[in-house]
Write a protein that holds these residues in place. Structure first.
Motif, PDB file in Angstrom:
ATOM      1  N   SER A 129      -7.139 -47.229  70.925  1.00 46.49           N
ATOM      2  CA  SER A 129      -7.335 -46.847  69.709  1.00 46.49           C
ATOM      3  C   SER A 129      -6.606 -47.240  69.245  1.00 46.49           C
ATOM      4  O   SER A 129      -6.350 -47.545  68.004  1.00 46.49           O
ATOM      5  N   ASN A 130      -4.835 -46.905  69.279  1.00 50.36           N
ATOM      6  CA  ASN A 130      -3.773 -46.541  68.943  1.00 50.36           C
ATOM      7  C   ASN A 130      -3.316 -48.243  70.085  1.00 50.36           C
ATOM      8  O   ASN A 130      -2.094 -48.368  69.782  1.00 50.36           O
ATOM      9  N   GLY A 131      -3.667 -49.539  69.989  1.00 52.39           N
ATOM     10  CA  GLY A 131      -3.114 -50.698  70.218  1.00 52.39           C
ATOM     11  C   GLY A 131      -3.308 -50.581  72.194  1.00 52.39           C
ATOM     12  O   GLY A 131      -3.588 -49.872  72.867  1.00 52.39           O
ATOM     13  N   GLU A 132      -2.167 -51.857  72.347  1.00 53.48           N
ATOM     14  CA  GLU A 132      -2.474 -51.707  74.120  1.00 53.48           C
ATOM     15  C   GLU A 132      -1.552 -50.704  75.074  1.00 53.48           C
ATOM     16  O   GLU A 132      -0.624 -50.547  74.540  1.00 53.48           O
ATOM     17  N   LYS A 133      -1.518 -50.041  75.594  1.00 48.59           N
ATOM     18  CA  LYS A 133      -0.992 -49.088  76.413  1.00 48.59           C
ATOM     19  C   LYS A 133      -0.733 -49.220  77.773  1.00 48.59           C
ATOM     20  O   LYS A 133      -1.755 -49.867  78.682  1.00 48.59           O
ATOM     21  N   LYS A 134      -0.050 -48.540  78.956  1.00 48.30           N
ATOM     22  CA  LYS A 134       0.291 -48.810  80.201  1.00 48.30           C
ATOM     23  C   LYS A 134      -0.821 -47.861  80.683  1.00 48.30           C
ATOM     24  O   LYS A 134      -0.179 -46.412  79.778  1.00 48.30           O
ATOM     25  N   GLY A 135      -1.613 -48.153  81.788  1.00 41.84           N
ATOM     26  CA  GLY A 135      -2.057 -47.334  82.295  1.00 41.84           C
ATOM     27  C   GLY A 135      -2.418 -48.054  83.857  1.00 41.84           C
ATOM     28  O   GLY A 135      -2.489 -49.113  84.470  1.00 41.84           O
ATOM     29  N   LEU A 136      -3.522 -46.750  84.472  1.00 43.44           N
ATOM     30  CA  LEU A 136      -4.653 -47.268  85.444  1.00 43.44           C
ATOM     31  C   LEU A 136      -6.177 -47.624  85.233  1.00 43.44           C
ATOM     32  O   LEU A 136      -6.426 -47.064  84.438  1.00 43.44           O
ATOM     33  N   ARG A 137      -6.352 -48.120  86.315  1.00 45.83           N
ATOM     34  CA  ARG A 137      -8.343 -47.711  86.197  1.00 45.83           C
ATOM     35  C   ARG A 137      -8.704 -47.317  87.658  1.00 45.83           C
ATOM     36  O   ARG A 137      -8.642 -47.342  88.708  1.00 45.83           O
ATOM     37  N   PHE A 138      -9.761 -46.098  87.397  1.00 40.95           N
ATOM     38  CA  PHE A 138     -10.508 -45.370  88.529  1.00 40.95           C
ATOM     39  C   PHE A 138     -11.422 -46.464  88.126  1.00 40.95           C
ATOM     40  O   PHE A 138     -12.505 -47.151  87.270  1.00 40.95           O
ATOM     41  N   VAL A 139     -12.035 -46.810  89.637  1.00 38.49           N
ATOM     42  CA  VAL A 139     -13.294 -46.995  89.534  1.00 38.49           C
ATOM     43  C   VAL A 139     -14.122 -46.874  91.080  1.00 38.49           C
ATOM     44  O   VAL A 139     -14.178 -45.968  91.538  1.00 38.49           O
ATOM     45  N   LEU A 140     -15.074 -46.185  90.809  1.00 36.35           N
ATOM     46  CA  LEU A 140     -16.081 -44.857  91.215  1.00 36.35           C
ATOM     47  C   LEU A 140     -17.297 -46.318  91.525  1.00 36.35           C
ATOM     48  O   LEU A 140     -18.443 -46.803  91.740  1.00 36.35           O
ATOM     49  N   LEU A 152      -8.578 -46.529  92.766  1.00 34.64           N
ATOM     50  CA  LEU A 152      -7.343 -46.229  91.746  1.00 34.64           C
ATOM     51  C   LEU A 152      -6.397 -47.552  91.473  1.00 34.64           C
ATOM     52  O   LEU A 152      -5.579 -47.976  92.591  1.00 34.64           O
ATOM     53  N   ARG A 153      -6.234 -48.241  90.068  1.00 31.20           N
ATOM     54  CA  ARG A 153      -5.998 -49.824  90.684  1.00 31.20           C
ATOM     55  C   ARG A 153      -4.648 -49.979  89.478  1.00 31.20           C
ATOM     56  O   ARG A 153      -5.102 -49.778  88.207  1.00 31.20           O
TER      57      ARG A 153
END
Length: 228
Positions: A129-140, A152-153
């Protein structure tokens, strides 16, 4: 002065409780094989201090998910603490069995992965909601026969942080609740009413019945390389 001191103490307490220096941007979604559809009742992460983080399951609910693929259906609002547990409850169409468990997450390992990904520029853009941020993604990943994996990707990397198997159980109480408690057969009919007849017929004829998806690579990294 007493009021001011109380406000300061309260602010410090909230900061220490939330630990903003130990929060991260991440998005979470569910991946299910096309030929082993499930109906998910609950799928979310438990965070410290009784907070929780929802796992997006829209594609699985629409029976359009594919093994290893991930889906973006919402923005992330704020950075979150690292998940401590996974709460999961679902029923499988193919074996007509109910599964549920609370699975412990490897918090220290996940924290180190975030740290290393930041140092090696392996983070990816997460829509917030505050723009693009650096992070990772969990996939179950919910495979057949109660097998569960969590990836974790990030950018050109994927790490399986959980790989386990949960047991099926006889449905009890609200396990078959939809507006009211239903007989198992009626609940299953409702849970999978949107599953296409073509898919039902395919599975009834035994297509892909011998697959073992828990040991099938996701091909995520390969797909990323092909996109570059």
């Amino acid at each position: 002065m007493l009021i001011g001191a109380a406000l300061i103490i309260g602010t410090v307490f909230r900061v220490l409780r939330h630990k903003p220096w130990d929060t991260y941007y991440y998005f979470s979604s569910v991946s299910v094989p096309e030929t082993f559809p499930v109906a998910i009742r609950e799928a979310y992460f438990l965070l410290p201090n009784n907070d929780y983080a929802i796992i997006s399951k829209e594609e699985a609910e629409n029976f359009t998910s594919s093994w290893g693929d991930e889906y973006y259906s919402a923005r992330v609002n704020d950075p979150q603490r690292i998940p401590e547990q996974l709460v999961l409850q679902y029923v499988s169409y193919r074996d007509q069995k109910f599964y549920s468990d609370t699975i412990k997450m490897p918090v220290k390992e996940v924290r180190q992965i975030f740290k290393t990904a930041a140092e090696q520029n392996k983070m990816e853009e997460i829509s917030t909601s505050n723009g693009e941020k650096k992070g990772l993604r969990f996939v179950l990943g919910i495979a057949n026969s109660g097998n569960i994996i969590i990836w974790l990707r990030g950018k050109h990397f994927e790490k399986a942080i959980v790989k386990t198997k949960i047991k099926s159980h006889v449905p009890q109480g609200d396990d078959t609740f939809y507006e009211k408690r239903l007989p198992v057969s009626e609940y299953l009919e409702h849970a999978f009413e949107r599953l296409p007849d073509s898919t039902k017929n395919l599975l009834k004829n035994g297509f892909d019945s011998g697959a073992n998806y828990i040991d099938t690579p996701s091909r995520y990294v390969e797909k990323q390389r092909n996109m570059d």
